[in-house]
Design a protein around this motif. Structure first.
Motif, short mmCIF file in Angstrom:
data_model
loop_
_atom_site.label_atom_id
_atom_site.label_comp_id
_atom_site.label_asym_id
_atom_site.label_seq_id
_atom_site.Cartn_x
_atom_site.Cartn_y
_atom_site.Cartn_z
N GLY A 227 2.79 87.60 -56.65
CA GLY A 227 2.53 86.46 -55.79
C GLY A 227 3.79 85.73 -55.39
N ALA A 228 4.76 85.66 -56.30
CA ALA A 228 6.01 84.98 -56.00
C ALA A 228 6.79 85.67 -54.89
CB ALA A 228 6.87 84.89 -57.26
N ASP A 229 6.47 86.95 -54.61
CA ASP A 229 7.18 87.71 -53.58
C ASP A 229 6.66 87.43 -52.18
OD1 ASP A 229 8.70 88.99 -55.57
OD2 ASP A 229 7.17 90.54 -55.85
N ARG A 230 5.52 86.76 -52.08
CA ARG A 230 4.92 86.50 -50.77
C ARG A 230 4.51 85.04 -50.69
NH1 ARG A 230 7.18 90.45 -50.15
NH2 ARG A 230 6.48 92.47 -49.34
N LYS A 231 5.03 84.33 -49.70
CA LYS A 231 4.76 82.91 -49.58
C LYS A 231 3.28 82.62 -49.48
CE LYS A 231 6.03 78.82 -46.84
NZ LYS A 231 6.81 78.32 -45.69
N PHE A 232 2.53 83.44 -48.72
CA PHE A 232 1.11 83.16 -48.52
C PHE A 232 0.30 83.31 -49.79
CE2 PHE A 232 1.71 87.69 -47.54
CZ PHE A 232 0.75 88.28 -48.36
N ALA A 233 0.86 83.98 -50.82
CA ALA A 233 0.12 84.20 -52.06
C ALA A 233 0.78 83.52 -53.25
CB ALA A 233 0.00 85.70 -52.33
N SER A 234 1.71 82.61 -52.99
CA SER A 234 2.49 82.02 -54.07
C SER A 234 1.88 80.77 -54.67
CB SER A 234 3.90 81.69 -53.57
OG SER A 234 3.85 80.74 -52.51
N SER A 235 0.74 80.31 -54.13
CA SER A 235 0.11 79.12 -54.69
C SER A 235 -1.39 79.16 -54.48
CB SER A 235 0.69 77.85 -54.05
OG SER A 235 0.04 76.70 -54.56
N ARG A 860 -15.10 76.45 -42.98
CA ARG A 860 -13.95 76.85 -42.18
C ARG A 860 -14.07 78.35 -41.87
NH1 ARG A 860 -9.97 79.77 -44.48
NH2 ARG A 860 -8.49 79.07 -42.91
N GLN A 861 -13.36 78.77 -40.86
CA GLN A 861 -13.38 80.17 -40.47
C GLN A 861 -12.11 80.87 -40.95
OE1 GLN A 861 -15.87 82.01 -38.55
NE2 GLN A 861 -17.00 80.25 -39.34
N VAL A 862 -12.29 82.00 -41.61
CA VAL A 862 -11.16 82.86 -41.97
C VAL A 862 -10.79 83.65 -40.72
CG1 VAL A 862 -10.34 84.72 -43.45
CG2 VAL A 862 -11.93 83.01 -44.35
N THR A 897 -7.78 82.47 -47.09
CA THR A 897 -9.16 82.27 -47.47
C THR A 897 -9.23 81.55 -48.81
OG1 THR A 897 -11.22 83.36 -48.18
CG2 THR A 897 -9.21 84.63 -48.39
N ASN A 898 -10.20 80.64 -48.94
CA ASN A 898 -10.43 79.95 -50.20
C ASN A 898 -10.87 80.92 -51.30
OD1 ASN A 898 -9.81 77.38 -49.18
ND2 ASN A 898 -11.91 77.05 -48.47
N ALA A 899 -11.38 82.09 -50.88
CA ALA A 899 -11.82 83.08 -51.88
C ALA A 899 -10.66 83.53 -52.74
CB ALA A 899 -12.46 84.27 -51.19
N GLN A 906 -5.51 86.24 -57.40
CA GLN A 906 -4.56 86.24 -56.29
C GLN A 906 -4.91 85.09 -55.35
OE1 GLN A 906 -6.14 89.00 -57.37
NE2 GLN A 906 -4.84 90.81 -57.27
N GLY A 907 -4.02 84.11 -55.25
CA GLY A 907 -4.30 82.95 -54.41
C GLY A 907 -3.93 83.19 -52.97
N GLY A 908 -4.64 82.49 -52.06
CA GLY A 908 -4.25 82.47 -50.66
C GLY A 908 -4.85 83.54 -49.78
N TYR A 909 -5.25 84.66 -50.32
CA TYR A 909 -5.81 85.74 -49.50
C TYR A 909 -6.78 86.54 -50.37
CZ TYR A 909 -3.31 89.55 -51.82
OH TYR A 909 -2.88 90.47 -52.74
#
Length: 930
Positions: A227-235, A860-862, A897-899, A906-909
């Motif tokens: 996750g740290a390697d990708r901003k969209f999945a880092s939090s 919200r819409q993904v 996505t909130n999922a 895995q956060g963010g996606y």
């Protein structure tokens, strides 16, 4: 085009039943004829049958640029991410690294996977209590000749349990020569890179030498991506979308007063020093004075993996009418997954059979509330810090209480134990040998099959034994708020468990055979008959370690109980292909199955193929399906576990704001049910295939599946908590207090038959090509699926649609529209392929700080997921093929996505369908030596 030989009649029988794996063969040349028919791409009507079958050729596989079979399956529009698992699903769930296929969104448990027309042993574990799903990554990509997807379920030949459909991997055979191929691909910063190599060697020509033998050896290695390697999945904290899947178990630790005098606190707040503690604006907004832990940067988005595969096959013409054949394969996959350190606190239950279960303080607190002296019997991994400890934060506690120093319930992240690190190793073996040929007017094909899967999970780091670490944590000698002494660290290290934890063994042995003949001449051609039988033995064995049996391994979220079960299955089937007139053919089939301990069933199938003119084909089918409960569906013992993260108790969270009730994981009970009924389905298809010219064809097929007595591994916990009016009986609570219902101490998730599931939609398959011109040739294809209905029945009898809505249990989504399109331009020694992979947008899960019952709430819409791939191939040097390509050409991130974080770590996606690598370049070289 419409005239049929005896060979093509046999092929028609097999195709109308499902695929061509069992088609009786008359000779090696006839087998080649069969391959040419099923592999047709543009001029297709003559090869089409009453049932829709999608074929992905080896050439198309190579043009897709995929690195493994999991990625290949994601290009199939009929394959849904909902009900499937990917290799990355092992992050946060005990899937043992399974990658599955979920046709029509009906899960990998209802999709029949075959190799060369014959069954494959299940993986052994995937979803909770899953002993059915097949790991597609156990099939070496280099060994595949083509993939055939039968999009109509309830196959009379291959099994009535194929309710969602059949995916048949046809492996290479009758190859002569020696070729080698090597490939390397990488995304930015070399993260998630892939290296592959394969060698294929074949000798003999059946037509000339009476034999052929082939061997394919392959190896691949994939590096990890975190996750740290990708901003969209880092939090896992997203303020804009009111979603926070962080944890209240931190280091420095949070704590609450055991006597209830104050709630969650952290002495370092608001500083919350990382990396294991952070501020959360959303929790701050409700007055929380504790820190949070965001696991996302530490989670494997893609686990490190190594795959080795060996496939061999051979055939020998013993006589002009008898051919002997054999296949043997072995694959070994090793997957290493790393995730965040284990949380240990009174928020997580330990099983009743744990040696600590009846020991204070583990049984004295229910959801953070002191239940002494009437102990509840529900044990938790409680850490109780008393004022006598040198690490008790006396000054801070007095500042909160004004003087008293109560015992503290500590919510701790075991950072000094280390990140959780485990390796899943699977070995799949498969042997087939048999004979095919002719006897008088009959064709026959018989074989013995043995297929087995052996999977082990090994802990490398980060898992402590509760019976060792909890007494130490409750001794007062551990500093939960700062560095520990070397002696304390050594004592912590001594509590760790390293070694094998889970071992599953599955196998099936079967003996099957088919015979076919022509009975009589009808106006449209000969009346064909095929009859077959199969007997097989299914075995399943689950061997957990002693620590897992007792639920003693922190970080596994529960316990596992040994299982050793087997059963016999018998089936007979018959089918006729009746060309009533030259333009109309009727296919009728019936199958009888008997499952030991479950019962028997007879299921019919009827198909029609009408071609009024050369350019038009109308087709349709109707059939019945039957899926017996699996061995684990029936016999899995009840075990404890936890829900996915990020859930809220709707009756307590709005008032308490406590990390015990909000954005947390709740205890659950999993298990089998010996009283389960079999699933039964009705499958309907109707379609049209148009071929107005030799350069264009279009197929549109309607499908409808009505599934009754759907076997479910409980109702998803998120669904239960979203509607307690319907599902409140499945939630068990502690004693009420403070005017509120008691805290959740269990959510029932054992197997049950949950009403009906109704699925309907359309498959679209377009193919076009241009004539060869001085400027080259163009070939276009599009395969898409539109779902018009996916309704599941609720316990109260009502139906809810699952379309275009994120799956709140396992992740993924059942979208209305999904497609894969590609155009190839070839000129001289060059070929260029441009492809699009598309999935429409859908409704997201509510954020953890949103109330879906609020009248003003609007999901919200993904965003849609749209990827483009480009590949170039050069063949201008004799025997050499050189390929350069890029997947995700425009470097598009997965849609938020909130999922992500709610259904996985895995956060963010959503890792079930999205590729986190980003733009991925690859180069491939292949050389044929002779």
């Amino acid at each position: 085009m419409l005239q049929r030989s005896r060979v093509s009649l046999a092929i028609s029988i097999a195709c109308s039943a499902g695929l061509t794996g069992f088609a009786p063969l008359l000779s090696a040349q006839q087998q080649l004829d069969r391959v040419e028919i099923t592999g047709s791409s543009i001029k297709r009507i003559g090869a089409e049958t009453a049932l829709p079958v999608q074929t992905i050729t080896r050439d198309e596989i190579e043009k897709s640029g995929v690195s493994n079979v999991e990625q290949l399956m994601q290009t199939i529009s009929a394959n849904s991410s909902s009900g499937s698992l990917t290799n990355a699903s092992a992050s946060g769930a005990t899937t043992l690294g399974l990658s599955g296929i979920s046709l029509r969104g009906l899960s990998s448990q209802r999709t029949l996977v075959l190799i060369n027309g014959r069954r494959v042993s299940p993986y052994g574990y995937g979803f909770t209590n899953d002993s059915v799903s097949v790991d597609v990554n156990s099939i070496p990509l280099a060994a595949i000749d083509r993939v055939e997807i039968l999009k109509d379920g309830a196959s009379a030949i291959y099994g009535s349990d194929a309710i969602a459909g059949v995916v048949n991997f046809i492996l290479r055979r009758e190859y002569k020569g020696l070729e080698a191929q090597a490939e390397y691909g990488a995304a930015r910063q070399d993260s998630g890179s892939v290296a592959r190599a394969s060698v294929a060697f074949g000798v003999g020509d059946l037509a000339k030498d009476r034999f052929n033998a082939l061997a394919v050896v392959s190896y691949s290695r994939e590096r990890a991506l975190f996750g740290a390697d990708r901003k969209f999945a880092s939090s896992g904290i997203n303020v804009d979308n009111n979603n926070d899947t962080s944890s209240g178990n931190t280091f420095p630790a949070n704590f609450a007063a055991a006597d209830g005098s104050f709630g969650t606190r952290n002495p370092s707040f608001p500083g919350c020093p990382g990396p294991y503690a952070t501020r959360s604006p959303l929790f701050d907004s409700i007055g929380s004075r504790g820190c949070r832990f965001d696991p996302s940067p530490l989670v494997s988005l893609i686990p490190r993996s190594e795959r080795t595969g060996i496939f061999t096959s051979g055939a020998f013409d013993l006589t002009p009418n008898v051919q002997l054949f054999a296949e043997a394969s072995y694959s070994r996959n090793e997957t290493n997954t790393r995730i965040q350190p284990t949380p240990i606190s009174d928020q997580f239950t330990i099983p009743l059979n744990n040696p600590l279960a009846n020991t204070f303080p583990y049984n004295a607190f229910v959801g953070g509330e002191d239940v002494r002296p009437g102990v509840s019997g529900i044990p938790y991994s409680t850490i109780l810090l008393t004022p006598g400890s040198p690490y008790y934060p006396t000054a801070y506690v007095i500042s909160q209480t004004g003087g008293p120093t109560p015992d503290l319930l500590v919510r701790w992240r075991a950072a000094i134990v280390g990140n959780r690190d485990f390796t899943d190793t699977s070995e799949a073996t498969r042997f087939v040998f048999g004979a095919r040929g002719t006897f008088g007017t009959w064709d026959y094909n018989s074989a013995f099959l043995y297929s087995a899967s052996d999977v082990k999970e090994k802990v490398n780091d980060g898992y402590a034994l509760y019976t060792k670490i909890l007494p130490l944590l409750n001794s007062g000698t551990v500093n939960f708020f700062g560095p520990n002494t070397a002696a304390t660290q050594a004592a912590i290290d001594a509590t760790e468990y390293k070694g094998d934890t889970l071992h599953t063994k599955t196998s099936l042995a079967s003996l099957s055979g088919t015979v076919s003949t022509q009975l009589m001449q009808l106006p449209g051609g000969p009346l064909g008959l095929a009859v077959g039988a199969e007997g097989r033995r299914e075995n399943y064995e689950l061997q957990p370690s002693t620590g897992l049996i007792q639920g003693d391994l922190s970080g596994y979220g529960g316990n596992f109980i040994p299982v050793d079960k087997a059963r016999d299955v018998y089936a007979v089937f018959a089918e006729v292909a009746a060309p009533i007139v030259r333009t109309l053919e009727v296919n009728a089939a019936v199958r009888y199955d008997h499952y030991q301990g479950v019962g028997s069933t007879t299921n019919p199938k009827l198909g029609l193929r009408w071609q009024p003119v050369r350019e038009v084909l109308l087709r349709g089918s109707a059939g019945k399906g039957f899926r017996a409960p699996s061995l684990l569906d029936l016999f899995a013992p009840n075990t404890t576990g936890v829900t996915p993260p990020g859930l809220n108790d709707p009756l307590r969270c709005p008032t308490t704001g406590s990390s015990l009730d909000c954005s947390t994981q709740f205890p659950i009970t999993n298990g089998g049910n010996s009283g389960l009924k079999p699933e039964r389905s009705t499958n309907l298809t109707a379609g049209i295939v148009l071929e107005p010219t030799n350069y264009f064809s279009a197929a549109i097929d309607y499908f409808h599946i009505a599934l009754k007595d759907t076997i479910s591994q409980g109702i998803p916990a998120a669904t239960i908590l979203s509607d307690l009016t319907k599902y409140g009986s499945l939630v068990r609570r502690g004693a009420p207090s403070g005017g509120l219902p008691g805290p959740i101490i269990d959510i029932e998730q054992t197997n049950l038959n949950l009403g009906e599931t109704k699925v309907a939609g359309w498959d679209v398959d377009l193919r076009a090509s241009s004539p060869t011109t001085p400027y080259g040739k163009f070939v276009f294809s599009l395969n898409g699926t539109y779902l018009s209905q996916y309704d599941t029945q609720n316990p109260d009898g009502s139906f809810s649609s699952a379309l275009d809505t994120a799956n709140n249990s396992t992740g993924g989504v059942i979208v209305r529209w999904k497609h894969y399109a590609a155009v190839t331009w070839s000129f001289s020694s060059f070929a260029l392929t441009f492809a699009q992979q598309f999935q429409k947008r859908y409704a997201d899960l509510p954020g953890t700080f949103e109330d879906p019952t609020d009248p003003t709430f609007k999901p919200r819409q993904v965003g849609s997921y749209e990827l483009y791939h480009l590949q170039g191939v050069y063949t201008g040097i004799k025997n050499l093929t050189f390929t350069l390509g890029v997947r995700n050409l425009f470097d598009k991130d997965p849609p938020y996505t909130n999922a992500g974080g709610q259904t996985s770590f895995q956060g963010g996606y959503d890792p079930v369908y999205a590729d986190p690598r980003g733009r991925f370049f690859y180069a491939r070289a292949g050389y044929k030596f002779f």
